[in-house]
Design an enzyme around this catalytic site. Structure first.
Site, PDB file in Angstrom:
ATOM      1  N   HIS A  82       0.840  -1.186   0.000  1.00 47.55           N
ATOM      2  CA  HIS A  82       0.000   0.000   0.000  1.00 47.55           C
ATOM      3  C   HIS A  82       0.877   1.237   0.000  1.00 47.55           C
ATOM      4  CE1 HIS A  82      -3.508   2.503   0.692  1.00 47.55           C
ATOM      5  NE2 HIS A  82      -2.729   3.219   1.492  1.00 47.55           N
ATOM      6  N   ASP A 161     -15.238   1.341   6.605  1.00 45.06           N
ATOM      7  CA  ASP A 161     -14.179   2.273   6.211  1.00 45.06           C
ATOM      8  C   ASP A 161     -14.651   3.201   5.104  1.00 45.06           C
ATOM      9  OD1 ASP A 161     -11.417   3.307   6.060  1.00 45.06           O
ATOM     10  OD2 ASP A 161     -11.608   2.503   4.038  1.00 45.06           O
ATOM     11  N   ARG A 168     -15.212  11.682   6.676  1.00 42.44           N
ATOM     12  CA  ARG A 168     -14.013  12.411   7.110  1.00 42.44           C
ATOM     13  C   ARG A 168     -13.600  13.443   6.079  1.00 42.44           C
ATOM     14  NH1 ARG A 168     -10.051   7.924   7.606  1.00 42.44           N
ATOM     15  NH2 ARG A 168      -8.582   9.623   7.942  1.00 42.44           N
ATOM     16  N   SER A 183      -7.868   3.048   8.606  1.00 39.19           N
ATOM     17  CA  SER A 183      -8.508   2.964   7.299  1.00 39.19           C
ATOM     18  C   SER A 183      -7.691   2.081   6.354  1.00 39.19           C
ATOM     19  CB  SER A 183      -8.650   4.388   6.732  1.00 39.19           C
ATOM     20  OG  SER A 183      -9.058   4.343   5.382  1.00 39.19           O
ATOM     21  N   LYS A 187      -8.569  -2.237   5.320  1.00 42.87           N
ATOM     22  CA  LYS A 187      -8.761  -2.734   3.954  1.00 42.87           C
ATOM     23  C   LYS A 187      -7.764  -3.843   3.626  1.00 42.87           C
ATOM     24  CE  LYS A 187      -8.826   1.490   2.410  1.00 42.87           C
ATOM     25  NZ  LYS A 187      -9.027   2.794   1.755  1.00 42.87           N
TER      26      LYS A 187
END
Lengths: 432, 432
Positions: A82, A161, A168, A183, A187
């Site tokens: 990520h 999420d 947000r 978050s 995932k």
């Protein structure tokens, strides 16, 4: 239990229990807890913080708000990566085919661009026909068959999420390290990852503006990964200037393909190789960084990495011919080379300014519902530290509208700063 | 201007401009800014605070979100009072007729009880037929005609405050001194007041739990009043034990009438006289506290204060005969005298516990939509410092349901604490 009491507890800087966090996440997901209560809670978390235990409970509650993908019948070791998002960051597009070509099955769910930061899905959709909405069954079947999947986040994974993130975004509660960490990690955990490589970007063109914040985020995500029984690893990388030369969806895809052909800009190439090293070593698929790098260079030079990308595109309904002939990808009608008005050493190419200019060209979204123009963007074959003479090309603008072209030229130029004396190149990575 | 940027600015502890505050208040009032954005903003204000200038801008923006009552054609000097709310606080019901009988016209908009704290409107509605929803025209006409009005907050005044308050109640954002101060002062300013007497209650049965918080609130409200060009004055009063003996709507009305007849509990009587002093001196209607007190004692002893209450009730459609014959007011079917199980000096009568027990009897609301039983409540003819013998009556419960009676007996007893050695009485007021 009442939502308002949980808000008040966090407002008063008290530690929330796992039960309270699960109650809040589940209540918000089901709609029993309202948007305004979640917004007040998120602001209290942003301002008062959460410890590692709370952040891990939040992550797991969000991961468990939907399906948790079980890939153990497909591959014993699921590795995921990520990036926290940057300008010109097309790393996944090169890394995944290389890793898969090295024999490590790799199925990944990616996101769309938001704000100045691009998204892998948008870049992939430059390819005519490419599907980013695979079902879980298709995901597993393709991973088993060809060892590579690159698709969108399933709505069934971590739905809490998705709901929190949208809230947000409009309530000023994005910039919270526990909320960002939860978050991302929710995932990844819902996606079935055992090993998670985290590329935490820091600088003008990243969400983390300084190394201190980036280290805190890296530490928080590693803490969650460990407490959740996963194997996390984080690297900090520089995002003051764009990564590679290309910024824009189809332009970046072309650059990612160049890497798989053995070319590409040096900084981006190094970034890709380092990412491959992390993924192959953390999963045990390579015994050392050196061995991993050698494996990556091998699959690039023997063509099997590019072949893997072709398989991926074909498997997901795209036209593989555009990978072989990138000139068939969407191409802007107006291309202008912008020249230096002065001589000197480049001391800044502000990635944030370039990212926002690319969005203004139509390459990103101001609102989630906006359509993207895949062809537009910048090619900036310059790096901080380069010496340029007046009249040298600084960058190309790719546009489909003359007014937007003119604006992008101005904005692109404003991203640059020059120094009369030599300037050191920027580091690619920072010590964690 | 964007709502999210204003939220982020306050989140980052920056001072908001007047324009930003007005944009946010007006946007929220019109519905363009959502509940969830307002909730995140309120939490940021609660945690990061506001300075006097911001709080005054917020107050004025909320006051100006609706009609601002102009009473200058009725009376040159409009004086208003506000109590921050307590248990057994029926002060307005005695003070207003006294002040009006002294010749100072006095029109006041009051609120309903919420939580453990009672509300003047609920107490007034013990009177059959009494209307609390006067129009602005009726308000002005009655004030001109008889010099006294006691009605509900018009929905046209400070609508932003009503909307914010409802939101704050369910998002854990009530306990913010700038938000409380702005809420109170916006209604007073919209109500047309030139002089504002603020009774800030502190203790178990108040929203401010300690003198420090209460002084901050008093200071904030005075600051707003002065910056807004009004004449504010604040007193701090003790709310550790209930004020007077009666807690419950009709029971409190009866006690307020006793004051106008020259009787009533000593602590409540002193509280009323002090409030009258403040209102008459701040407005210039009396030259000194001593003169104001003498005027109050005169209108009580010559019956004109009680006569003013009768005029008020008649003017607003109520049956004035219940004021003359309070035994005709709603009366509970079950009245039990609860006796002391031990001898000693009373060291505590926790007003919060009594207030909540009165709500549980049906005298208050758990939700805004709940119906109230006007007859129920407590008579507690005891004060901290009193010496009691085992078997002496501690309090009476007035109930309409045997199970609730039993619960109220238990809760009432739990509010008491005893000491074997003498205990000082509690002060009525604190130094500001």
């Amino acid at each position: 239990m009442r939502a308002v009491d949980i808000i008040i507890k966090k407002r008063d800087k008290l530690e929330l229990t796992g039960d309270e966090i699960r109650y809040f996440v589940n209540g918000y997901t089901s709609g029993e807890i309202t948007d305004y209560q979640a917004a007040a809670w998120a602001m209290a978390v942003l301002l008062n913080g959460m410890n590692d235990r709370e952040t891990t409970d939040l992550t797991m509650a969000m991961a468990e708000s939907g399906e948790i993908l079980d890939l153990s019948d497909v591959t014993p070791m699921v590795v995921d990566k990520h990036s926290t998002g940057g300008v010109g960051d097309k790393t996944t597009l090169s890394v995944l085919p290389i890793v898969a070509a090295c024999g490590l099955p790799c199925g990944k769910m990616s996101g769309r661009g938001l704000g100045f930061s691009g998204g892998t899905l948008d870049k992939l959709e430059s390819i005519p026909g490419y599907r980013v909405n695979l079902s879980t069954a298709e995901f597993k079947d393709q991973l088993r068959r060809i060892g590579i999947v690159l698709t969108g986040q399933s709505a069934d994974l971590a739905p809490a999420d998705g709901k929190f993130y949208a809230l947000r975004d409009v309530t000023g509660t994005v910039q919270s390290i526990p909320l960002i960490a939860a978050s991302i990690m929710s995932k990844k955990i819902a996606g079935g990852a055992n090993c998670i490589v985290l590329d935490v970007k820091v600088g003008h063109g990243a969400f983390m503006k300084n190394q201190d914040e980036a280290r805190q985020l890296a530490r928080a995500m590693r803490g969650i990964g460990e407490l959740a029984g996963r194997k996390p690893r984080a690297v900090l990388s520089n995002m003051d200037q764009p990564l590679g030369f290309a910024v824009g969806n189809a332009l970046e895809l072309v650059e990612a393909i160049e890497i798989l052909r053995g070319g590409g800009p040096a900084d981006f190439r190094e970034h890709v190789l380092r990412s491959v090293e992390e993924m192959l070593t953390i999963s045990g698929a390579a015994p050392s960084n050196a061995a991993a790098r050698q494996a990556a260079l091998n699959v690039i030079s023997n063509g099997s990495a590019l072949e893997k990308l072709l398989q991926l595109v074909a498997a997901q309904g795209g036209d593989p011919d555009v990978i072989v002939h990138p000139e068939r990808l969407p191409r802007a009608s107006l291309i202008e080379s912008v020249k230096a008005a002065q001589s000197g050493y480049i001391s800044q190419i502000n990635a944030r300014v370039i990212g926002e200019a690319a969005v203004a060209l139509g390459g990103g979204r101001a609102r989630k519902s906006d359509q993207i123009d895949h062809a537009v963007g910048f090619i900036i074959p310059r790096k901080v530290g380069d010496k340029v003479e007046k009249g040298d090309v600084l960058f190309e603008v790719h546009a489909n509208d003359p007014a937007k072209l003119a604006q992008a030229r101005r904005e692109g130029l404003s991203a640059f700063a020059f120094s009369p004396s030599p300037v050191d190149p920027l580091p690619l990575f920072f010590e964690d």
